[in-house]
Design a protein around this motif. Structure first.
Motif, PDB file in Angstrom:
ATOM      1  N   VAL A 170      53.121  10.523  31.270  1.00 11.10           N
ATOM      2  CA  VAL A 170      53.120   9.228  30.596  1.00 11.10           C
ATOM      3  C   VAL A 170      54.036   8.286  31.364  1.00 11.10           C
ATOM      4  O   VAL A 170      55.227   8.571  31.530  1.00 11.10           O
ATOM      5  CB  VAL A 170      53.592   9.361  29.129  1.00 11.10           C
ATOM      6  CG1 VAL A 170      53.550   8.006  28.437  1.00 11.10           C
ATOM      7  CG2 VAL A 170      52.740  10.381  28.384  1.00 11.10           C
ATOM      8  N   LEU A 171      53.472   7.172  31.841  1.00 12.56           N
ATOM      9  CA  LEU A 171      54.228   6.189  32.620  1.00 12.56           C
ATOM     10  C   LEU A 171      54.321   4.890  31.841  1.00 12.56           C
ATOM     11  O   LEU A 171      53.383   4.516  31.129  1.00 12.56           O
ATOM     12  CB  LEU A 171      53.545   5.931  33.962  1.00 12.56           C
ATOM     13  CG  LEU A 171      53.322   7.153  34.865  1.00 12.56           C
ATOM     14  CD1 LEU A 171      52.491   6.765  36.083  1.00 12.56           C
ATOM     15  CD2 LEU A 171      54.655   7.751  35.298  1.00 12.56           C
ATOM     16  N   PRO A 172      55.440   4.161  31.963  1.00 11.86           N
ATOM     17  CA  PRO A 172      55.566   2.891  31.233  1.00 11.86           C
ATOM     18  C   PRO A 172      54.598   1.844  31.782  1.00 11.86           C
ATOM     19  O   PRO A 172      54.395   1.740  32.988  1.00 11.86           O
ATOM     20  CB  PRO A 172      57.022   2.487  31.486  1.00 11.86           C
ATOM     21  CG  PRO A 172      57.419   3.202  32.739  1.00 11.86           C
ATOM     22  CD  PRO A 172      56.641   4.485  32.752  1.00 11.86           C
ATOM     23  N   ASN A 173      53.993   1.084  30.870  1.00  8.30           N
ATOM     24  CA  ASN A 173      53.048   0.028  31.253  1.00  8.30           C
ATOM     25  C   ASN A 173      53.575  -1.311  30.750  1.00  8.30           C
ATOM     26  O   ASN A 173      52.997  -1.946  29.882  1.00  8.30           O
ATOM     27  CB  ASN A 173      51.662   0.314  30.661  1.00  8.30           C
ATOM     28  CG  ASN A 173      50.622  -0.692  31.127  1.00  8.30           C
ATOM     29  OD1 ASN A 173      50.730  -1.247  32.212  1.00  8.30           O
ATOM     30  ND2 ASN A 173      49.612  -0.939  30.315  1.00  8.30           N
ATOM     31  N   THR A 174      54.719  -1.716  31.298  1.00  7.19           N
ATOM     32  CA  THR A 174      55.351  -2.979  30.945  1.00  7.19           C
ATOM     33  C   THR A 174      55.663  -3.740  32.227  1.00  7.19           C
ATOM     34  O   THR A 174      55.776  -3.136  33.303  1.00  7.19           O
ATOM     35  CB  THR A 174      56.651  -2.735  30.152  1.00  7.19           C
ATOM     36  OG1 THR A 174      57.495  -1.836  30.891  1.00  7.19           O
ATOM     37  CG2 THR A 174      56.355  -2.120  28.793  1.00  7.19           C
ATOM     38  N   PRO A 175      55.800  -5.070  32.145  1.00  6.75           N
ATOM     39  CA  PRO A 175      55.959  -5.869  33.370  1.00  6.75           C
ATOM     40  C   PRO A 175      57.111  -5.418  34.252  1.00  6.75           C
ATOM     41  O   PRO A 175      56.986  -5.393  35.491  1.00  6.75           O
ATOM     42  CB  PRO A 175      56.188  -7.283  32.829  1.00  6.75           C
ATOM     43  CG  PRO A 175      55.510  -7.293  31.505  1.00  6.75           C
ATOM     44  CD  PRO A 175      55.699  -5.916  30.938  1.00  6.75           C
ATOM     45  N   GLN A 176      58.256  -5.047  33.657  1.00 13.86           N
ATOM     46  CA  GLN A 176      59.413  -4.688  34.474  1.00 13.86           C
ATOM     47  C   GLN A 176      59.209  -3.407  35.271  1.00 13.86           C
ATOM     48  O   GLN A 176      59.905  -3.160  36.253  1.00 13.86           O
ATOM     49  CB  GLN A 176      60.685  -4.588  33.620  1.00 13.86           C
ATOM     50  CG  GLN A 176      60.651  -3.521  32.528  1.00 13.86           C
ATOM     51  CD  GLN A 176      60.191  -4.072  31.212  1.00 13.86           C
ATOM     52  OE1 GLN A 176      59.274  -4.878  31.169  1.00 13.86           O
ATOM     53  NE2 GLN A 176      60.827  -3.634  30.127  1.00 13.86           N
ATOM     54  N   ASP A 203      59.549  14.592  37.016  1.00 17.67           N
ATOM     55  CA  ASP A 203      60.235  13.511  37.734  1.00 17.67           C
ATOM     56  C   ASP A 203      59.923  12.121  37.167  1.00 17.67           C
ATOM     57  O   ASP A 203      60.804  11.254  37.137  1.00 17.67           O
ATOM     58  CB  ASP A 203      59.831  13.526  39.216  1.00 17.67           C
ATOM     59  CG  ASP A 203      60.377  14.736  39.955  1.00 17.67           C
ATOM     60  OD1 ASP A 203      61.353  15.344  39.460  1.00 17.67           O
ATOM     61  OD2 ASP A 203      59.827  15.077  41.015  1.00 17.67           O
ATOM     62  N   PHE A 204      58.680  11.905  36.726  1.00 15.48           N
ATOM     63  CA  PHE A 204      58.235  10.545  36.427  1.00 15.48           C
ATOM     64  C   PHE A 204      57.935  10.277  34.952  1.00 15.48           C
ATOM     65  O   PHE A 204      58.054   9.146  34.490  1.00 15.48           O
ATOM     66  CB  PHE A 204      56.955  10.222  37.216  1.00 15.48           C
ATOM     67  CG  PHE A 204      57.082  10.354  38.700  1.00 15.48           C
ATOM     68  CD1 PHE A 204      58.267  10.064  39.349  1.00 15.48           C
ATOM     69  CD2 PHE A 204      55.998  10.773  39.461  1.00 15.48           C
ATOM     70  CE1 PHE A 204      58.381  10.180  40.731  1.00 15.48           C
ATOM     71  CE2 PHE A 204      56.094  10.892  40.843  1.00 15.48           C
ATOM     72  CZ  PHE A 204      57.288  10.605  41.471  1.00 15.48           C
ATOM     73  N   SER A 205      57.495  11.295  34.206  1.00 18.04           N
ATOM     74  CA  SER A 205      56.982  11.051  32.856  1.00 18.04           C
ATOM     75  C   SER A 205      58.095  10.592  31.920  1.00 18.04           C
ATOM     76  O   SER A 205      59.240  11.037  32.024  1.00 18.04           O
ATOM     77  CB  SER A 205      56.325  12.308  32.292  1.00 18.04           C
ATOM     78  OG  SER A 205      55.770  12.059  31.011  1.00 18.04           O
ATOM     79  N   VAL A 206      57.746   9.700  30.982  1.00 14.11           N
ATOM     80  CA  VAL A 206      58.702   9.249  29.971  1.00 14.11           C
ATOM     81  C   VAL A 206      58.463   9.953  28.637  1.00 14.11           C
ATOM     82  O   VAL A 206      59.111   9.631  27.643  1.00 14.11           O
ATOM     83  CB  VAL A 206      58.625   7.717  29.792  1.00 14.11           C
ATOM     84  CG1 VAL A 206      59.045   6.998  31.064  1.00 14.11           C
ATOM     85  CG2 VAL A 206      57.227   7.271  29.349  1.00 14.11           C
ATOM     86  N   SER A 207      57.537  10.894  28.599  1.00 14.14           N
ATOM     87  CA  SER A 207      57.270  11.653  27.375  1.00 14.14           C
ATOM     88  C   SER A 207      58.264  12.810  27.261  1.00 14.14           C
ATOM     89  O   SER A 207      58.704  13.368  28.276  1.00 14.14           O
ATOM     90  CB  SER A 207      55.845  12.213  27.401  1.00 14.14           C
ATOM     91  OG  SER A 207      55.656  13.144  26.354  1.00 14.14           O
ATOM     92  N   PRO A 208      58.627  13.199  26.036  1.00 17.06           N
ATOM     93  CA  PRO A 208      59.502  14.370  25.879  1.00 17.06           C
ATOM     94  C   PRO A 208      58.933  15.640  26.501  1.00 17.06           C
ATOM     95  O   PRO A 208      59.682  16.566  26.808  1.00 17.06           O
ATOM     96  CB  PRO A 208      59.611  14.512  24.354  1.00 17.06           C
ATOM     97  CG  PRO A 208      59.381  13.132  23.829  1.00 17.06           C
ATOM     98  CD  PRO A 208      58.358  12.530  24.752  1.00 17.06           C
ATOM     99  N   THR A 209      57.611  15.695  26.720  1.00 18.87           N
ATOM    100  CA  THR A 209      57.010  16.886  27.331  1.00 18.87           C
ATOM    101  C   THR A 209      57.424  17.059  28.791  1.00 18.87           C
ATOM    102  O   THR A 209      57.127  18.090  29.389  1.00 18.87           O
ATOM    103  CB  THR A 209      55.475  16.831  27.244  1.00 18.87           C
ATOM    104  OG1 THR A 209      54.996  15.649  27.918  1.00 18.87           O
ATOM    105  CG2 THR A 209      55.013  16.811  25.805  1.00 18.87           C
ATOM    106  N   ARG A 210      58.099  16.047  29.372  1.00 21.26           N
ATOM    107  CA  ARG A 210      58.527  16.182  30.774  1.00 21.26           C
ATOM    108  C   ARG A 210      59.465  17.371  30.964  1.00 21.26           C
ATOM    109  O   ARG A 210      59.525  17.951  32.045  1.00 21.26           O
ATOM    110  CB  ARG A 210      59.213  14.900  31.244  1.00 21.26           C
ATOM    111  CG  ARG A 210      60.520  14.585  30.542  1.00 21.26           C
ATOM    112  CD  ARG A 210      61.132  13.269  31.043  1.00 21.26           C
ATOM    113  NE  ARG A 210      62.360  12.949  30.328  1.00 21.26           N
ATOM    114  CZ  ARG A 210      62.416  12.270  29.192  1.00 21.26           C
ATOM    115  NH1 ARG A 210      61.287  11.854  28.634  1.00 21.26           N
ATOM    116  NH2 ARG A 210      63.565  12.020  28.605  1.00 21.26           N
TER     117      ARG A 210
END
Length: 401
Positions: A170-176, A203-210
């Motif tokens: 899960v990757l963030p989908n926001t402008p910043q 390394d990249f996911s923002v989900s707790p499953t990372r």
């Protein structure tokens, strides 16, 4: 678009408490390629979203949606797609009917809330135009075979079904985070092994499953939202999906295994779930508050006591068919049993505490293969158009003065 009701208009007083955007209302708020979004358009869209009780409605979300509207307008202009006044008027009438009003009543109610008729018209025009564009551009690629219809029918029956083992990123989908996310999507698309995909999740996911390499436990396929179900069914074990674009997140899956089961897995007609919004977004304070609330609740009804002295928009209880639930929310609900909670997603500056109240199975009915075909085609078109919009955004020149 999810259904709305006439009771939403009672929030007029709240709408007038929104920021007034004291600067010149017609100064640019954002430039998107060669198009401009004015401060006035931004304030109008925020008022409109608040009247519709759009979850997480705030200035940032309004800005992001208007940016997507400008990208859609660019694509429509390049394709030469325009709508007649009659088509737009019909679309406005249809939308008004969802509030059990005619067009005149609905626009009058919007006016009382400070929303111009032109704001409503622009919203409908872009939505209808984009739907036409998506059908023309992606319709030929969204054709469905008889075997896919057979598989969907089998899944909806009570004669067993399928379950899947997935790994998620899960990757963030926001402008910043737009540029960073785009680079990471390109890296992930080059992965060829399960180990490498799990390493990328850590390394990249923002989900707790990372913390467990993005690996999910076995899930009944019928739990997944229809759009994600179609994505998963197109994969072979070891394959990685195309990015699935949600409001605030981009989801990428790897299928680890799929197997038939003897257990009954009826199609889900509706999900009953609650959303409690916690100020602070993805912050330590918000997560601590979510943990505190989680410890106090066992059922969705318990949330009403938590929210009894808070503004009504902090808690939503909805019963929706899976096709009307945003994909990122649907994916979180798919992981839950009734009474379980997720606090992973955000909307604007709020953390969403999701609680699954229950699932309603489909009742047996006569099989309509053409209706199933249309549903599958629409799911595929929606997925393709969302991916294309993400590409448009990644390639666009977006400037905030």
């Amino acid at each position: 678009m999810r259904p709305i009701t006439s009771t939403l208009i009672v929030i007029v007083a709240f709408v007038f408490a929104l920021p007034s955007f004291a600067q010149n209302p017609f100064s640019p708020a954002v430039r998107v390629n060669d198009r401009v979004i004015t401060q006035y358009e931004l304030s109008q869209r925020l008022r409109f979203m608040t009247v519709l009780r759009t979850p997480g409605a705030n200035e940032e979300l309004a800005r992001n949606i208007l940016i997507e509207d400008r990208l859609k307008q660019d694509a429509l202009a390049a394709a030469g797609i325009t709508l007649t006044d009659e088509e737009i008027e019909t679309g406005m009438e249809e939308f008004s009917s969802r509030a059990n009003m005619d067009l005149q009543q609905f626009t009058r109610a919007l006016g009382q809330a400070g929303v111009d008729r032109e704001t409503f018209r622009d919203f409908v025009e872009v939505g209808l135009g984009w739907r036409n564009y998506a059908r023309l551009r992606f319709g030929p690629r969204a054709q469905v075979g008889e075997d896919e219809i057979d598989r969907r029918i089998a899944l909806a029956s009570n004669r067993g079904g399928l379950r899947v083992l997935l790994t998620e990123i899960v990757l963030p989908n926001t402008p910043q985070f737009a540029n960073q996310t785009q680079r990471r999507v390109q890296q992930i698309e080059r992965i060829t092994t399960e180990a490498a995909f799990s390493a990328a999740a850590r390394d990249f996911s923002v989900s707790p499953t990372r913390t467990r390499g993005g690996r999910l436990d076995w899930l009944p396929l019928s739990n997944l939202p229809p759009q994600l179900r179609q994505v998963v069914l197109s994969l072979q074990p070891g394959e990685i999906s195309a990015p699935v674009v949600g409001p605030n997140a981009i989801l990428i899956f790897q299928l680890r295994a799929i197997e038939e089961t003897d257990a009954e897995q009826p199609e889900i007609a509706a999900l009953d779930f609650a959303t409690f919004y916690i100020a602070g977004g993805d912050s330590d304070a918000a997560r601590s508050e979510a943990a505190r609330i989680r410890a106090q609740i066992d059922t969705c009804d318990d949330l009403f006591s938590i929210a009894k002295d808070l503004p009504p928009e902090r808690l939503e209880r909805e019963v929706l068919p899976p096709s009307e639930i945003p994909q990122d929310v649907g994916m979180e609900l798919a992981k839950l049993d009734p009474g379980e909670v997720s606090a992973t997603l955000t909307r604007g500056d709020a953390l969403m505490l999701l609680m699954l109240c229950g699932r309603t199975p489909e009742l047996g009915q006569e099989i309509n293969r053409e209706a199933i075909r249309n549903a599958l085609v629409n799911e595929r078109i929606a997925s393709l158009s969302e991916g294309f919009l993400a590409e448009l955004r990644a390639d666009a020149v977006i400037v905030t003065p």
